[in-house]
Design an enzyme around this catalytic site. Structure first.
Site, PDB file in Angstrom:
ATOM      1  N   ASP A 126      -6.146  14.632 -52.365  1.00 28.02           N
ATOM      2  CA  ASP A 126      -6.339  14.516 -50.913  1.00 28.02           C
ATOM      3  C   ASP A 126      -5.574  15.620 -50.179  1.00 28.02           C
ATOM      4  OD1 ASP A 126      -3.748  13.583 -51.336  1.00 28.02           O
ATOM      5  OD2 ASP A 126      -4.134  11.563 -50.601  1.00 28.02           O
ATOM      6  N   ASN A 134      -0.182   0.647 -46.651  1.00 30.57           N
ATOM      7  CA  ASN A 134      -1.310  -0.193 -46.243  1.00 30.57           C
ATOM      8  C   ASN A 134      -2.303  -0.410 -47.389  1.00 30.57           C
ATOM      9  OD1 ASN A 134      -2.389   2.317 -46.510  1.00 30.57           O
ATOM     10  ND2 ASN A 134      -3.203   2.490 -44.442  1.00 30.57           N
ATOM     11  N   HIS A 180      -3.624   2.037 -49.243  1.00 29.45           N
ATOM     12  CA  HIS A 180      -4.585   3.129 -49.459  1.00 29.45           C
ATOM     13  C   HIS A 180      -4.351   3.836 -50.796  1.00 29.45           C
ATOM     14  CE1 HIS A 180      -2.161   6.556 -47.218  1.00 29.45           C
ATOM     15  NE2 HIS A 180      -1.752   6.401 -48.465  1.00 29.45           N
ATOM     16  N   GLU A 220      -8.695   4.638 -46.902  1.00 27.54           N
ATOM     17  CA  GLU A 220      -7.968   3.728 -46.023  1.00 27.54           C
ATOM     18  C   GLU A 220      -8.601   2.331 -46.011  1.00 27.54           C
ATOM     19  OE1 GLU A 220      -5.184   4.719 -45.148  1.00 27.54           O
ATOM     20  OE2 GLU A 220      -5.142   6.336 -43.681  1.00 27.54           O
TER      21      GLU A 220
END
Ligand code: GLP
Length: 241
Positions: free
Chosen positions: A66, A135, A137, A142
């Site tokens: 990423d 979170n 991810h 996401e």
């Protein structure tokens, strides 16, 4: 899924490095994907030590997981910058063996296409090592991500925008990311998840024991047939070992 717990970060990193090297042992020109961030620093160090002792570099192809949109390797704190420093330069991996998202490109869709193309040209991902966000991810997949997604551009979750500030020395506007997708990652022959620290214990518990669904992207890879979680004792405290 297999859970391997180290007593501390260093031991977790050593276990993960040994696991990675074992997974790639019999592969010629393996294609490897690793995460940037705090979790893999120890793993990268062990890999550097291994190849320094071996006196030769790895015959790897390397694909980036990423990148922050608007950044490339020249930006301190970017994913590419992390890998340049941690692995690609020290291991002397030639540019022809690397595919990495250029977050500064005016054609981000083309960057996505190039990453997927690189993966298929080199016979698929032999291993994808992932970190987990606070979170849940994976890369920049996401909460709410389409599980059939391939490389794509994303609007970042608020948690990611805030937590992501830790990689930079000054405040950054972190709006978008570019990432390999869940479907791309699920096709890897082997998947590792690296998780360390007490702050990750609640999300690791959900990733392992919560309902499978895109609310917590890390649950989506749980049914991968060759999936290993490397955690330190602090991160694993909620699930035992
Ligand atoms: C970051 C990256 C991920 C990384 C994860 C965990 O935002 N996009 O690729 O694995 O969050 O990072 P860390 O290991 O620093 O906690």
């Amino acid at each position: 899924m297999q859970l391997i717990v180290g007593n501390n970060y260093d031991e977790m990193s050593a276990f993960a490095a040994a696991g990675l090297l074992a997974a790639l042992k019999d592969k010629n020109d393996p294609l490897v994907c690793l995460p940037s961030g705090s979790s893999p620093v120890g793993l990268c160090e062990k890999i550097r030590e291994h190849y320094a002792a071996a006196g030769s570099g790895p015959g790897w192809y390397f694909v980036g997981l990423d990148e922050w949109v608007g950044m490339d390797g020249s930006d301190k704190g970017s994913c590419r910058n992390f890998f340049n420093e941690q692995l690609l330069v020290p291991l002397q991996i030639p540019g022809s063996r690397i595919s990495f998202f250029n977050g500064k490109s005016a054609q981000l869709e083309l960057e996505c296409h190039k990453a997927e193309e690189f993966i298929s040209t080199h016979g698929g991902l032999d291993i994808a090592v992932l970190g987990i966000g606070m979170n849940g991810h994976l890369g920049f997949n996401e909460p709410g991500v389409d599980p059939s997604s391939r490389a794509h551009v994303v609007e970042l979750d608020e948690v990611t925008r805030n937590v992501g500030q830790k990689y930079f020395s000054e405040k950054k506007e972190l709006q978008k990311g570019i990432t390999l997708g869940i479907a791309t990652l699920m096709e890897a022959r082997t998947l590792f998840l690296l998780v360390s620290g007490k702050q990750k214990a609640p999300i690791l518990k959900k990733a392992v024991q919560g309902e499978i669904g895109n609310a917590i992207p890390a649950t989506l890879i749980r049914n991968h047939p060759n999936y290993f979680i490397y955690a330190d004792a602090d991160a694993a405290e909620g699930i035992g070992n």
